[in-house]
Write a protein that holds these residues in place. Structure first.
Motif, PDB file in Angstrom:
ATOM      1  N   SER A 265     -50.601 134.308 207.344  1.00 56.21           N
ATOM      2  CA  SER A 265     -51.875 135.025 207.324  1.00 56.21           C
ATOM      3  C   SER A 265     -51.769 136.411 206.700  1.00 56.21           C
ATOM      4  O   SER A 265     -52.716 137.202 206.809  1.00 56.21           O
ATOM      5  N   CYS A 266     -50.638 136.727 206.064  1.00 56.88           N
ATOM      6  CA  CYS A 266     -50.420 138.076 205.543  1.00 56.88           C
ATOM      7  C   CYS A 266     -49.958 138.018 204.087  1.00 56.88           C
ATOM      8  O   CYS A 266     -48.782 137.729 203.820  1.00 56.88           O
ATOM      9  N   PRO A 267     -50.850 138.283 203.117  1.00 57.78           N
ATOM     10  CA  PRO A 267     -50.460 138.240 201.700  1.00 57.78           C
ATOM     11  C   PRO A 267     -49.313 139.191 201.367  1.00 57.78           C
ATOM     12  O   PRO A 267     -48.415 138.841 200.596  1.00 57.78           O
ATOM     13  N   GLU A 268     -49.329 140.409 201.935  1.00 59.95           N
ATOM     14  CA  GLU A 268     -48.258 141.367 201.654  1.00 59.95           C
ATOM     15  C   GLU A 268     -46.915 140.854 202.164  1.00 59.95           C
ATOM     16  O   GLU A 268     -45.877 141.067 201.528  1.00 59.95           O
ATOM     17  N   GLY A 269     -46.925 140.208 203.310  1.00 62.05           N
ATOM     18  CA  GLY A 269     -45.691 139.655 203.847  1.00 62.05           C
ATOM     19  C   GLY A 269     -45.122 138.557 202.979  1.00 62.05           C
ATOM     20  O   GLY A 269     -43.911 138.458 202.786  1.00 62.05           O
ATOM     21  N   LYS A 270     -46.002 137.733 202.429  1.00 64.30           N
ATOM     22  CA  LYS A 270     -45.546 136.654 201.544  1.00 64.30           C
ATOM     23  C   LYS A 270     -44.888 137.211 200.289  1.00 64.30           C
ATOM     24  O   LYS A 270     -43.946 136.624 199.749  1.00 64.30           O
ATOM     25  N   GLN A 271     -45.391 138.349 199.804  1.00 59.39           N
ATOM     26  CA  GLN A 271     -44.850 138.949 198.591  1.00 59.39           C
ATOM     27  C   GLN A 271     -43.570 139.729 198.858  1.00 59.39           C
ATOM     28  O   GLN A 271     -42.785 139.973 197.949  1.00 59.39           O
ATOM     29  N   ALA A 272     -43.357 140.145 200.108  1.00 60.50           N
ATOM     30  CA  ALA A 272     -42.239 141.033 200.415  1.00 60.50           C
ATOM     31  C   ALA A 272     -40.886 140.345 200.349  1.00 60.50           C
ATOM     32  O   ALA A 272     -39.880 140.964 199.979  1.00 60.50           O
ATOM     33  N   ALA A 273     -40.850 139.059 200.714  1.00 60.00           N
ATOM     34  CA  ALA A 273     -39.566 138.356 200.777  1.00 60.00           C
ATOM     35  C   ALA A 273     -39.815 136.861 200.785  1.00 60.00           C
ATOM     36  O   ALA A 273     -40.850 136.406 201.282  1.00 60.00           O
TER      37      ALA A 273
END
Length: 286
Positions: A265-273
């Motif tokens: 549910s978190c786009p930034e989290g998916k991009q982080a790692a």
């Protein structure tokens, strides 16, 4: 006529109720805090993680073991309790399940043989609480939570926290742990005995990380908790008033996003790692 000694124009500020888990979650990532505690309907999460399964099994087995009289806290009984509580959620396959079931039995049996079978236990998953704050005369927080174990040693209390993660822990980890410090403060208030020593027991390796707190170090942890709790309440109040949730509770992308349960549910989290596999955080079996 003037009323002496009373100020009827000032409303007392209500205490902020917090747990160490909530404070830690907000410090790590305000967005994860919001998604966990405030968002409704609840966001989509990942499936189960194998390391959480192992952790729950070990905690449950040790809770039951230390509820027994000292003479019955044997390695054999410990291993049997692990088997009784065993679950298989999050593992790669049946082979990995079998390997970790055996490893967990061995870890807990060895731990009991070398650590604490004779402990004078006064609390198991004991709920403790205390009113605290940077100004002792005007507490701002109600800190509460459930400590894994509280021992009595020489008239003083010791807070014990079990860990089953990938790495052994150091004394510095115990010293930095806000959760352990707050449990120490709450334990002394709840059980009415001195408490300054806290320990992290890493069950897979049998190592124990220790911190001996002073009033100064405990006070520093309380002040930090107060800062976090005040920020959390302010953000939650503004969210209720219609504030922007992503601005008030921003994401803090980091490598840990790989195994965050709210990653879907978190786009930034998916991009982080890149996404971790559900068994990647298991402790080594050898």
């Amino acid at each position: 006529m003037e009323q002496l000694g009373f100020d009827f124009g000032v409303e007392p500020q209500p205490l902020i109720k917090v747990t160490p888990a909530r404070l830690s979650l907000y410090d790590d990532c305000p967005r994860r805090y919001r998604m966990t505690y405030l968002d409704r309907p609840a966001p989509v999460r990942t499936g189960p993680w194998a390391h959480n399964t192992v952790g729950a099994v070990v905690h449950n087995a040790l809770r039951e073991l230390f509820a027994l009289p000292a003479r019955r806290r044997t390695p054999e009984r410990a291993a049997k309790l692990v088997a009784e509580h065993w679950r298989s959620a999050g593992f790669a396959d049946a082979v990995q399940v079998a390997r970790y079931a055996e490893a967990a039995r061995r870890w807990v049996a060895d731990y009991v043989e070398h650590h604490g079978a004779e402990a004078d236990v006064v609390g198991l998953e004991r709920w403790v609480s205390a009113r605290v704050g940077s100004d002792p005369s005007a507490p701002s927080l109600l800190v509460e939570g459930r400590a894994d174990r509280i021992d009595r040693r020489g008239g003083e209390l010791v807070v014990v926290d079990y860990k089953t993660g990938r790495r052994a822990l150091q004394d510095a980890d115990a010293q930095r742990s806000q959760a352990l410090a707050l449990y120490a403060v709450a334990a002394r208030r709840t059980l009415h005995a001195p408490c300054s020593r806290v320990e992290l027991h890493h069950v897979p390796t049998g190592t124990v990380a220790v911190a001996e707190h002073t009033e100064k170090t405990l006070g520093e942890h309380v002040r930090k908790a107060e800062e976090t709790a005040t920020a959390t309440r302010a953000a939650a109040d503004r969210l209720t008033e219609g504030g922007d949730p992503d601005h008030l509770f921003p994401a803090r992308p980091a490598p840990r996003c790989a195994w965050c349960e709210l990653r879907p549910s978190c786009p930034e989290g998916k991009q982080a790692a890149p996404a971790a596999r559900p068994w990647d955080l298991l402790a080594p079996t050898t």
